[in-house]
Design a protein around this motif. Structure first.
Motif, PDB file in Angstrom:
ATOM      1  N   ASP A  69       0.790  -1.220   0.000  1.00 56.27           N
ATOM      2  CA  ASP A  69       0.000   0.000   0.000  1.00 56.27           C
ATOM      3  C   ASP A  69       0.828   1.278   0.000  1.00 56.27           C
ATOM      4  N   HIS A  70       2.047   1.220   0.531  1.00 56.80           N
ATOM      5  CA  HIS A  70       2.786   2.455   0.754  1.00 56.80           C
ATOM      6  C   HIS A  70       3.302   3.099  -0.515  1.00 56.80           C
ATOM      7  N   ARG A  71       3.543   2.303  -1.512  1.00 60.17           N
ATOM      8  CA  ARG A  71       4.107   2.860  -2.736  1.00 60.17           C
ATOM      9  C   ARG A  71       3.593   2.034  -3.900  1.00 60.17           C
ATOM     10  N   GLY A 107      -5.470  -2.400  -1.320  1.00 64.41           N
ATOM     11  CA  GLY A 107      -5.807  -1.194  -0.572  1.00 64.41           C
ATOM     12  C   GLY A 107      -4.860  -0.977   0.589  1.00 64.41           C
ATOM     13  N   ILE A 108      -5.227  -0.035   1.450  1.00 63.33           N
ATOM     14  CA  ILE A 108      -4.365   0.285   2.590  1.00 63.33           C
ATOM     15  C   ILE A 108      -4.540  -0.766   3.684  1.00 63.33           C
ATOM     16  N   CYS A 109      -3.430  -1.192   4.250  1.00 58.17           N
ATOM     17  CA  CYS A 109      -3.452  -2.283   5.241  1.00 58.17           C
ATOM     18  C   CYS A 109      -4.514  -2.073   6.322  1.00 58.17           C
ATOM     19  N   HIS A 110      -4.644  -0.841   6.818  1.00 59.68           N
ATOM     20  CA  HIS A 110      -5.571  -0.632   7.940  1.00 59.68           C
ATOM     21  C   HIS A 110      -7.035  -0.596   7.505  1.00 59.68           C
ATOM     22  N   GLN A 111      -7.278  -0.714   6.227  1.00 58.92           N
ATOM     23  CA  GLN A 111      -8.633  -0.932   5.744  1.00 58.92           C
ATOM     24  C   GLN A 111      -8.803  -2.397   5.331  1.00 58.92           C
ATOM     25  N   THR A 128       3.926  -3.928  11.418  1.00 58.35           N
ATOM     26  CA  THR A 128       5.101  -3.063  11.280  1.00 58.35           C
ATOM     27  C   THR A 128       4.670  -1.720  10.731  1.00 58.35           C
ATOM     28  N   ASP A 129       3.755  -1.102  11.444  1.00 55.10           N
ATOM     29  CA  ASP A 129       3.248   0.192  11.045  1.00 55.10           C
ATOM     30  C   ASP A 129       2.640   0.825  12.292  1.00 55.10           C
ATOM     31  N   SER A 130       2.976   2.056  12.550  1.00 56.72           N
ATOM     32  CA  SER A 130       2.547   2.654  13.820  1.00 56.72           C
ATOM     33  C   SER A 130       1.023   2.781  13.913  1.00 56.72           C
ATOM     34  N   HIS A 131       0.342   2.910  12.774  1.00 57.00           N
ATOM     35  CA  HIS A 131      -1.115   3.049  12.824  1.00 57.00           C
ATOM     36  C   HIS A 131      -1.850   1.713  12.957  1.00 57.00           C
ATOM     37  N   THR A 132      -1.111   0.675  13.286  1.00 60.39           N
ATOM     38  CA  THR A 132      -1.724  -0.615  13.612  1.00 60.39           C
ATOM     39  C   THR A 132      -2.682  -0.463  14.799  1.00 60.39           C
ATOM     40  N   GLY A 307      -8.266  10.967   1.819  1.00 61.50           N
ATOM     41  CA  GLY A 307      -7.921   9.552   1.754  1.00 61.50           C
ATOM     42  C   GLY A 307      -7.149   9.136   2.981  1.00 61.50           C
ATOM     43  N   SER A 308      -6.372   8.071   2.843  1.00 66.14           N
ATOM     44  CA  SER A 308      -5.507   7.487   3.877  1.00 66.14           C
ATOM     45  C   SER A 308      -6.240   6.488   4.755  1.00 66.14           C
ATOM     46  N   CYS A 309      -5.458   5.837   5.618  1.00 66.64           N
ATOM     47  CA  CYS A 309      -6.029   4.864   6.548  1.00 66.64           C
ATOM     48  C   CYS A 309      -6.891   5.551   7.589  1.00 66.64           C
ATOM     49  N   THR A 310      -6.805   6.868   7.667  1.00 70.10           N
ATOM     50  CA  THR A 310      -7.649   7.588   8.624  1.00 70.10           C
ATOM     51  C   THR A 310      -9.016   7.901   8.007  1.00 70.10           C
ATOM     52  N   GLY A 368      -4.476   3.305  -1.924  1.00 67.13           N
ATOM     53  CA  GLY A 368      -3.120   3.213  -1.395  1.00 67.13           C
ATOM     54  C   GLY A 368      -2.836   4.421  -0.529  1.00 67.13           C
ATOM     55  N   CYS A 369      -1.603   4.491  -0.035  1.00 60.58           N
ATOM     56  CA  CYS A 369      -1.245   5.560   0.897  1.00 60.58           C
ATOM     57  C   CYS A 369      -1.090   6.912   0.214  1.00 60.58           C
ATOM     58  N   GLY A 370      -0.818   6.895  -1.091  1.00 63.34           N
ATOM     59  CA  GLY A 370      -0.694   8.157  -1.810  1.00 63.34           C
ATOM     60  C   GLY A 370       0.387   9.044  -1.226  1.00 63.34           C
ATOM     61  N   PRO A 371       0.116  10.351  -1.130  1.00 62.17           N
ATOM     62  CA  PRO A 371       1.154  11.286  -0.690  1.00 62.17           C
ATOM     63  C   PRO A 371       1.289  11.346   0.825  1.00 62.17           C
ATOM     64  N   CYS A 372       0.540  10.512   1.539  1.00 61.97           N
ATOM     65  CA  CYS A 372       0.519  10.594   3.002  1.00 61.97           C
ATOM     66  C   CYS A 372       1.914  10.567   3.594  1.00 61.97           C
ATOM     67  N   LEU A 373       2.808   9.769   3.004  1.00 65.48           N
ATOM     68  CA  LEU A 373       4.152   9.713   3.572  1.00 65.48           C
ATOM     69  C   LEU A 373       5.200  10.262   2.627  1.00 65.48           C
ATOM     70  N   GLY A 374       4.733  11.019   1.613  1.00 60.30           N
ATOM     71  CA  GLY A 374       5.670  11.827   0.837  1.00 60.30           C
ATOM     72  C   GLY A 374       6.581  11.092  -0.107  1.00 60.30           C
ATOM     73  N   THR A 390      -5.353  13.070   6.220  1.00 63.21           N
ATOM     74  CA  THR A 390      -4.450  12.043   6.734  1.00 63.21           C
ATOM     75  C   THR A 390      -4.186  12.281   8.223  1.00 63.21           C
ATOM     76  N   ASN A 391      -3.186  11.616   8.764  1.00 64.52           N
ATOM     77  CA  ASN A 391      -3.004  11.654  10.217  1.00 64.52           C
ATOM     78  C   ASN A 391      -1.715  12.291  10.705  1.00 64.52           C
ATOM     79  N   ARG A 392      -0.827  12.695   9.807  1.00 60.77           N
ATOM     80  CA  ARG A 392       0.438  13.282  10.270  1.00 60.77           C
ATOM     81  C   ARG A 392       0.797  14.517   9.462  1.00 60.77           C
ATOM     82  N   GLY A 396       8.143  17.799   6.423  1.00 54.92           N
ATOM     83  CA  GLY A 396       8.638  16.893   5.388  1.00 54.92           C
ATOM     84  C   GLY A 396       7.745  15.701   5.099  1.00 54.92           C
ATOM     85  N   ARG A 397       6.660  15.567   5.855  1.00 59.17           N
ATOM     86  CA  ARG A 397       5.828  14.369   5.735  1.00 59.17           C
ATOM     87  C   ARG A 397       5.314  14.157   4.307  1.00 59.17           C
ATOM     88  N   MET A 398       4.902  15.233   3.629  1.00 57.07           N
ATOM     89  CA  MET A 398       4.413  15.044   2.253  1.00 57.07           C
ATOM     90  C   MET A 398       5.512  15.266   1.225  1.00 57.07           C
TER      91      MET A 398
END
Ligand code: SF4
Lengths: 430, 171
Positions: A69-71, A107-111, A128-132, A307-310, A368-374, A390-392, A396-398
């Motif tokens: 999902d991340h990329r 899709g995104i893991c948390h969905q 292995t993801d903090s939003h677990t 979007g995003s897992c949030t 997917g995660c899209g630009p959430c983690l830049g 998103t949640n963060r 530099g996040r995006m």
């Protein structure tokens, strides 16, 4: 002894009774989730077996989930090669909870975890993801770990040296005003207790507002509990949990409804009434830099992300589409919409939401995660400002350390995309 | 004697320590080049550290908050720096223990760049200012992993033990 929900879950998973905060346990893991960082997990996993006569086999392939999902689709040959390495491992180890880059089950893991019925009440879930933390929405104890720790879980089937965390009880009462919802509540809570206010502790959510909330909303608040430092957020399972698992996740088998004991020991109790809450915004560059919308409305923005897992679920898209339907997004605004999963994308298509977004001028992207983690799909230019569901919003996040990110709910994002500046959806949009 | 080469405030996220755009680089030995990549100055200083240096990054509260990315730890471990922080976020702390990044929790610590520190089991003495600060010990469960040389060897030992137990049960 009366226990909190996490104390109870850990006590069952580790075969120990009367657990209290600070006790060290080794819970058996029900589900171990990774995404593209599975490539690092594999590397560490193979190292564990080096120099031993043992075959590097995971402890239980049916309890491992890997979701790309991340990329996605891969933004570079390096990522593509990592993904290839993971696919080969998945095939070798017979891991069937594998979600590749696909329009149907991707899709995104948390969905993906909730909608596929992989998470049940009372489970211990690591990722292995903090939003677990998200999966506490279904009454599981679910927390983020690093890749090496995941490698250890893959080998042993349990997490070593887990300290039983103290629990904060958050009681939420009152009905949300129009255009205010779970995202505003959790931003408000993080602002109130700070980005480290729940460090090393768990937040257990209670109260009529939580009981009336759908699983989608509960996923939002558990997802973002980590932004207050919490090990996890958790909602005691109830009828809504059963409804979601039966109707939306297709779970047929019997459920183990672990709930906290009355008279459990809480480290702290926080009461929040949401009936007068206004839309909340997290301002750059920390998630606890929370302001009410009136303090930031009028701020110029360049890019809006929904979007995003949030906030990439069907109800989020529905609310945003309702605001935007029949209007155009402002000139000089780019609006990117990322449904959280292929299933949600299809549902949104069926309801005409995708058409609403496109007609308004938004670009609807792949799940997917899209630009959430830049990394790709919507990085920001120098000095640009994004408003995102998103949640963060870390520097530099995006993808650009000179850019700024504001966080908000889907309705605020949609209303602001139309206006071209941060806008209070309650004021109406022209 | 260790030297403070960098000081940072509270809530330094893993996005600052190891920006997300470098996350396709996963192998621990390849990550050091991207440490604090958005701060080219400090990144260059880290990359120019000589062998056997004793260098400390002094941080405020909640160091390493945010994403669980282990690169944020392996990138610093690669430079063999020591982290002295008032507090450290949970996943970062556990990752540090697992990978053997040296972390010291000193809740009242105060230091500025170029200060010299003497770090022992239970205190950090800032020899430049003459002030001394209490060190908060890590829980025993985490010290066991450090003493085993990290989580990989700790798990390897456990695995061998668990499997031989199972074998003897079958026999
Ligand atoms: S959407 Fe963002 S926060 Fe969620 S899993 Fe993806 S990168 Fe992480």
């Amino acid at each position: 002894m009366n226990m909190t929900i996490v104390e109870k879950i850990l006590s069952r998973a580790s075969g120990r009774s009367n657990l209290k905060p600070g006790d060290v346990v080794e819970p058996a893991i029900d589900l171990a989730m990774s995404h593209e960082n599975g490539a690092l997990v594999i590397n560490q996993f193979l190292q564990i077996f080096e120099g031993t006569p043992l075959d590097p086999k995971v402890w239980d392939a049916s309890k491992i989930a890997i979701i790309f999902d991340h990329r996605v689709p891969a933004e570079s040959s390096k990522t593509a090669s990592n993904q290839k390495k993971i696919r080969e491992f998945v095939n070798r180890q017979f891991i069937d909870k594998f979600h590749d880059i696909r329009g149907d089950v991707g899709g995104i893991c948390h969905q993906i975890l909730p909608e596929s019925g992989y998470v049940r009440p009372g489970c211990v879930v690591v990722g292995t993801d903090s939003h677990t933390t998200s999966h506490g929405a279904l009454g599981a104890f679910s927390f983020g770990i690093g890749a090496t720790e995941m490698a250890s879980v893959w080998a042993l089937g349990k997490a070593l040296n887990v300290e039983v965390p103290p629990t904060i009880k958050v009681n939420v009462t009152g009905a949300f005003p129009t255009f205010v919802g779970p995202k505003d509540f959790i931003l408000h809570l993080i602002g109130k207790i700070s980005a480290q206010g729940a460090n090393f502790r768990v937040i257990e959510y209670h109260g009529e507002t939580i009981r009336d909330m759908t699983t989608s909303g509960r996923l939002v608040i558990c997802n973002m509990s980590v932004e207050a430092g919490a090990t996890s957020g958790i909602v005691p399972p109830d009828e809504e949990t059963i409804r979601y698992l039966r109707e939306e996740a297709g779970v047929q088998d019997s459920l183990d409804m672990v709930v906290p004991d009355a008279g459990a020991n809480y480290d702290e109790v926080i009461n929040i009434d949401v009936s007068k809450l206004e839309p909340q915004i997290a301002c750059p560059h920390t998630v606890d830099n929370i302001k009410g919308i009136k303090d930031v409305s009028g701020t110029k923005i360049d890019q809006v992300v929904i979007g995003s897992c949030t906030n990439g679920r069907l109800d989020d898209l529905e609310m945003a589409a309702r605001v935007i339907r029949g209007k155009k997004i402002a000139r000089n605004i780019r609006m990117l919409v990322f449904p959280a999963s292929g299933r949600i994308y299809s549902q949104a298509l069926g309801k005409g939401l995708i058409g609403d977004f496109m007609t308004a001028g938004a670009v609807v992207m792949n799940p997917g995660c899209g630009p959430c983690l830049g990394i790709h799909e919507g990085a920001l230019g120098d000095g640009e400002v994004a408003l995102s569901t998103t949640n963060r919003n870390f520097k530099g996040r995006m993808g650009n350390p000179t850019a700024e990110v504001y966080l908000c709910s889907p309705v605020v994002a949609a209303a602001s995309a139309v206006a071209g500046v941060i806008t209070d959806p309650r004021k109406g949009v022209n | 004697m260790a030297k403070v080469i960098f000081t940072v405030g509270d809530d330094i996220s893993t996005d600052i320590i190891y920006p997300g755009r470098y996350m396709a680089t996963v192998l621990p030995e390849e990550t050091p080049q991207f440490a604090f990549a958005d701060n080219p100055d400090f990144n260059a200083r880290l990359l120019s550290l000589k062998k056997n240096h004793q260098s400390v990054i002094v941080a405020g509260e909640n160091f390493g908050c945010g994403s669980s990315r282990e690169q944020a730890v392996s990138t610093l471990k690669g430079h063999e720096v020591i982290i002295v922080a008032k507090s450290i976020a949970r996943i970062f702390l556990q990752n540090s223990v697992n990978l053997g990044l040296k972390i010291i929790l000193a809740p009242d610590n105060e230091a500025s760049e170029d200060d010299e520190l003497e770090i022992s089991q239970d205190r950090v003495l800032n020899t430049t200012t003459g002030k001394s600060f209490q060190v908060e010990p890590l829980p025993k469960s985490r010290r066991e992993i450090i003493e085993a040389g990290g989580l990989i060897s700790y798990t390897r030992a456990r695995l061998l033990k668990d499997r031989s137990l199972q074998l003897s049960e079958i026999e």
